[in-house]
Design an enzyme around this catalytic site. Structure first.
Site, PDB file in Angstrom:
ATOM      1  N   LYS A  82       0.835  -1.203   0.000  1.00  0.00           N
ATOM      2  CA  LYS A  82       0.000   0.000   0.000  1.00  0.00           C
ATOM      3  C   LYS A  82       0.872   1.257   0.000  1.00  0.00           C
ATOM      4  CE  LYS A  82      -3.858   1.774   2.859  1.00  0.00           C
ATOM      5  NZ  LYS A  82      -4.624   1.473   4.091  1.00  0.00           N
ATOM      6  N   SER A 157      -9.366   1.902   3.841  1.00  0.00           N
ATOM      7  CA  SER A 157      -8.505   2.633   2.936  1.00  0.00           C
ATOM      8  C   SER A 157      -7.600   1.723   2.094  1.00  0.00           C
ATOM      9  CB  SER A 157      -7.632   3.607   3.743  1.00  0.00           C
ATOM     10  OG  SER A 157      -6.758   2.920   4.637  1.00  0.00           O
ATOM     11  N   SER A 181      -9.634  -0.525   7.926  1.00  0.00           N
ATOM     12  CA  SER A 181      -9.069  -0.392   6.585  1.00  0.00           C
ATOM     13  C   SER A 181      -8.509  -1.663   5.974  1.00  0.00           C
ATOM     14  CB  SER A 181      -7.989   0.694   6.580  1.00  0.00           C
ATOM     15  OG  SER A 181      -8.576   1.962   6.747  1.00  0.00           O
TER      16      SER A 181
END
Length: 485
Positions: A82, A157, A181
């Site tokens: 990420k 997220s 997330s």
């Protein structure tokens, strides 16, 4: 299996072949890269393509294996990272235009641990601005789409991570979780994850200029999103390897003591005034039956107050955000994210001043109540969300949108506030008017017992099946239909 199908292998199956020599790391990585180039233009899940350096690393690992050097437990497994976590030489943008040139001077512990285990990073995945939405879109890289269709948000997220791994771009996807997330994208895409407990996975970004707030440090954790629960058992022991840069990491083994007798599971369908959708109800029943048939002792029992814990926890986090982050959001955020935060502060009125200190203290009361309850019921099966996953940009639709997206998700952020582990696993494929959609449930566990939550997820998966299989059929059918047009 042909070269073009290698990307379909789970990390567990892949390592059985790469470590034995039946499959080269280069072939494993090349197949994942080919899949990425095939499907990512439609998804925008991976926003930095690292194909060239991934193939170089694969060739290096293959040469090392040929020389008799022992292979790591994740030898040759393609993974994604990420973009809010440091990877040496790459931007840690966090989805913010102003941070696009923040180049990491070194790897974060999770990146180092994955690579030390033999994993190979093929790309970096998208996140919303400041990694603080349950949807994934930003002005720097644009919107990520859910492989099930554009009517479903990919979650956030870690939305890029969830969409990537389920579409077949890498067998493992790194993500992180301060309020859900890891679990929101797992639920959105039909993936499997476990939010580790506090102190389980070492975390730190060498590029950061200041330490995060105390509550952010204690609520945020690093983890992985996978297509099958077995891959969590394979990969998490590598992820939790100690790193001295995180002084609060707790070096405990992945597997805990085996239970003496059947494990008791508390089941709750309480949704605190929100309507429980029939398809979510069905998913809970499926999960309950799967666990009972697997030998768990399943009982419908209400756990300690999760609603008050979750709401107080998120309001306290918003107090810290208001104090430490609001200036950055106002200075560097888009109008969209600024508007969303204004509504966050309405939905979760920030706890500040003396009350903030008091609520930080009260956190121990919630955690103690749950700890005592988990002595009798080591696992708790609950909804993750009371409704099927929401549409893209639902959180931009004012108070009602944020209320639906985050207001109802108390089972999610309560676990972060208390630092407890929680798995999220698909338990049903709903046939909704807009099309098939996975429905995930949550399994919270005793502190330090992520392995128990993953075992339960495995039992549910054994009954329900892996959601990637019908998804890939759906994606192939859509591609065929497009070609025929």
């Amino acid at each position: 299996m042909t070269q073009t199908d290698i990307w379909r292998l789970s990390a567990t199956d892949l390592t059985a072949r790469t470590r034995s020599g039946d499959l080269s790391a280069e072939d494993a990585v090349q197949s994942a890269i080919d899949r990425m180039h095939e499907v990512n233009p439609e998804l925008n899940a991976v926003v930095e393509d690292l194909s060239a350096e991934a193939l170089d690393r694969a060739q290096t690992l293959d040469r090392a294996r040929a020389q008799g050097i022992p292979t790591g437990p994740l030898h040759g497994v393609p993974v994604t990272i990420k973009i809010n976590v440091d990877q040496k030489g790459h931007a840690t943008s966090n989805g913010v235009v102003a941070l696009k040139d923040v180049i990491a001077p070194d790897d974060a512990p999770v990146v180092r641990n994955l690579q030390n285990a033999g994993a190979i990073v093929i790309g970096r995945t998208n996140t919303p601005e400041f990694s603080f939405r349950a949807d994934t879109d930003n002005p720097l890289h644009g919107r990520t789409h859910n492989p099930w269709g554009r009517h479903i948000s990919p979650g956030g997220s870690s939305g890029g991570a969830g969409a990537a791994v389920m579409a077949g771009i890498g067998a493992l996807a790194h993500g992180n979780d301060i309020g859900g997330s890891l679990r929101f994208p797992a639920a959105a895409n039909g993936a499997v994850t476990v939010k580790p407990g506090l102190g389980r996975v070492p975390a730190w970004n060498p590029s950061q200029q200041a330490e995060r707030g105390l509550l952010a440090q204690s609520m945020s954790v690093q983890g992985l999103i996978t297509r099958t629960a077995a891959d969590l058992h394979l990969s998490m022991p590598s992820l939790i390897a100690a790193d001295p840069r995180d002084p609060f990491h707790v070096p405990m083994p992945w597997r805990g003591e085996q239970a003496d007798g059947p494990i008791k599971v508390a089941v709750t369908k309480e949704t605190f005034g929100y309507d429980l959708h029939p398809e979510v109800d069905k998913a809970l029943d499926m999960a309950r039956e799967a666990l009972a048939d697997a030998g768990y002792q399943v009982e419908e029992v209400s756990p300690p107050d999760v609603f008050d814990c979750g709401r107080i926890g998120y309001r306290t986090l918003m107090g810290e955000v208001l104090t430490l982050m609001k200036g950055d959001i106002e200075a560097a955020g888009s109008q969209t994210i600024r508007d969303i935060f204004d509504v966050y502060f309405q939905e979760f009125p920030p706890v500040t001043g003396t009350e903030l200190v008091q609520m930080l203290a009260k956190r121990s009361t919630y955690a103690r109540d749950w700890s005592l309850f988990l002595e009798d019921y080591p696992l708790i099966l609950s909804p993750f969300l009371p409704q099927p996953f929401f549409k893209p940009d639902r959180d931009t639709e004012g108070a009602e949108g944020v209320h639906e997206v985050l207001g109802c998700a108390v089972y999610s952020y309560a676990m972060n506030f208390m630092g407890l582990p929680a798995a999220c696993v698909p338990a049903h494929l709903a046939d909704l008017p807009q099309g098939p959609q996975p429905i995930n449930v949550q399994i919270a566990a005793r502190r330090w017992r992520e392995d128990m939550a993953v075992d339960a997820a495995l039992a549910i998966e054994a009954r329900v099946g892996q959601m990637c299989l019908p998804l890939w059929d759906k994606m192939a059918s859509a591609e065929l239909s497009t070609l025929q047009k």
